[in-house]
Design a protein around this motif. Sequence first.
Motif, PDB file in Angstrom:
ATOM      1  N   LYS A 202       0.814  -1.121   0.012  1.00 43.40           N
ATOM      2  CA  LYS A 202      -0.085   0.141  -0.009  1.00 43.40           C
ATOM      3  C   LYS A 202       0.824   1.353  -0.010  1.00 43.40           C
ATOM      4  N   PHE A 203       0.618   2.137  -0.922  1.00 43.45           N
ATOM      5  CA  PHE A 203       1.416   3.412  -1.046  1.00 43.45           C
ATOM      6  C   PHE A 203       0.870   4.516  -0.397  1.00 43.45           C
ATOM      7  N   TYR A 204       1.309   5.256   0.225  1.00 43.95           N
ATOM      8  CA  TYR A 204       0.978   6.663   0.736  1.00 43.95           C
ATOM      9  C   TYR A 204       1.877   7.611  -0.023  1.00 43.95           C
ATOM     10  N   PHE A 205       1.355   8.605  -0.786  1.00 47.40           N
ATOM     11  CA  PHE A 205       1.832   9.702  -1.224  1.00 47.40           C
ATOM     12  C   PHE A 205       1.541  10.965  -0.581  1.00 47.40           C
TER      13      PHE A 205
ATOM     14  N   GLU B  34      -0.791  12.275   9.597  1.00 46.33           N
ATOM     15  CA  GLU B  34      -1.937  11.462   9.364  1.00 46.33           C
ATOM     16  C   GLU B  34      -1.791   9.866   9.144  1.00 46.33           C
ATOM     17  N   CYS B  35      -0.501   9.532   8.720  1.00 50.70           N
ATOM     18  CA  CYS B  35      -0.181   8.316   8.156  1.00 50.70           C
ATOM     19  C   CYS B  35       1.139   7.668   8.990  1.00 50.70           C
TER      20      CYS B  35
ATOM     21  N   GLU C 152       9.630  14.449  17.056  1.00 48.63           N
ATOM     22  CA  GLU C 152       7.995  14.236  17.615  1.00 48.63           C
ATOM     23  C   GLU C 152       7.165  13.357  16.605  1.00 48.63           C
ATOM     24  N   LYS C 153       7.467  13.565  15.202  1.00 48.33           N
ATOM     25  CA  LYS C 153       6.780  12.566  14.293  1.00 48.33           C
ATOM     26  C   LYS C 153       7.115  11.201  14.349  1.00 48.33           C
TER      27      LYS C 153
END
Length: 351
Positions: free
Chosen positions: A179-182, A213-214, A249-250
């Motif tokens: 699954k790809f997150y762009f 968000e991801c 933090e992220k």
Amino acid sequence: MVKHLIDFNDISVERWEKIHKLAVDIKNNPEKYAEECKGKILATLFYEPSTRTMLSFQTAMLRLGGSVIGFDNPSNSSVSKGENLKDTIAIVSSYVDLLVMRHPLEGAAMAASMFSSKPVINAGDGGHLHPTQTLTDLTTIMLEKGKLTGLNIGFCGDLKNGRTVHSLLKAFLRYKGNKFYFISTKKLNIPDYLLEKLKETDNEFVFAETLEECMGDIDVLYMTRIQRERFDSEKEYLKQKGVFILDTEKMEKAKKDLIVLHPLPKVDEIDIEVDDDPRAKYFEQAENGVYVRMALIMTLLSENNEELSYNFSEKRECSNPKCITQTERYLKTVVDEDDREFCKYCNHKLI
Ligand code: CP
């Protein structure tokens, strides 16, 4: 077996697996390979700046016992006197056994391969492709994750101009179940031609406007630099710069076994403190580049490779202003054999 490496997908999955296994063996037993290329010469022709790709290719050839010639700035060569690509490549290929070329125009590597009597390796052609970075990336993912399927892969930053992203995504389209997150701005998102290819596979993909968000879903985060040199103006670049910054933090929101990759150079998109996080693998990734390039050089020099033939067209032109055919006007249009609407040099639409 094709003679050149222009697009990563020129290499079959089986052939890639052999190169990967050889790279891992070289990493573990470098002394075994110290004389593999004795007497052979590699040319590194860099029409654009580079640290990793050029120096890792040179290191790779020297560690194999071979020699290196080349230029790292075309203004120090007869290119500055107006010599065309065809003549430069024809001459240099008569001197050496293998050529590595980086060029600012899309499709330049394929054009070079048409005039070369020896194998040509694409070390980056404008914003188009960077297949040896893909070799490096896949080997690093295999070493860290042990697989190339069933992964959530985030691509973040300049996905429009980032040739490493284009090459890596194209390579991943040959595998299932990822699954790809762009993660990008609308202006710098992944090119349509790649989305069209992605839709033909059974891999899922989503678009995201923030890393937050991801962050918790991702297994492999591939960060990229905003490619200043590909923008039409400094003003346009400044609008995009600094939108995505990976910081500690992220990283706290991320999986414990996340790996963070980056083709490098990085500018401000990764906070320097992230370098100390064990999940940051980009320096190991750059080191792996030497071993995969050693494996690639050995492979291309040892195989009986076939010449390619081309589908020329007298009637059509490429629509891409950054295509090599717009500058080197003697080049004939070549139609992509898989989709006759597209230019074989740079994969943009023909008109
Ligand atoms: N990854 C990469 O292509 O780096 P260089 O531009 O330093 O070669």
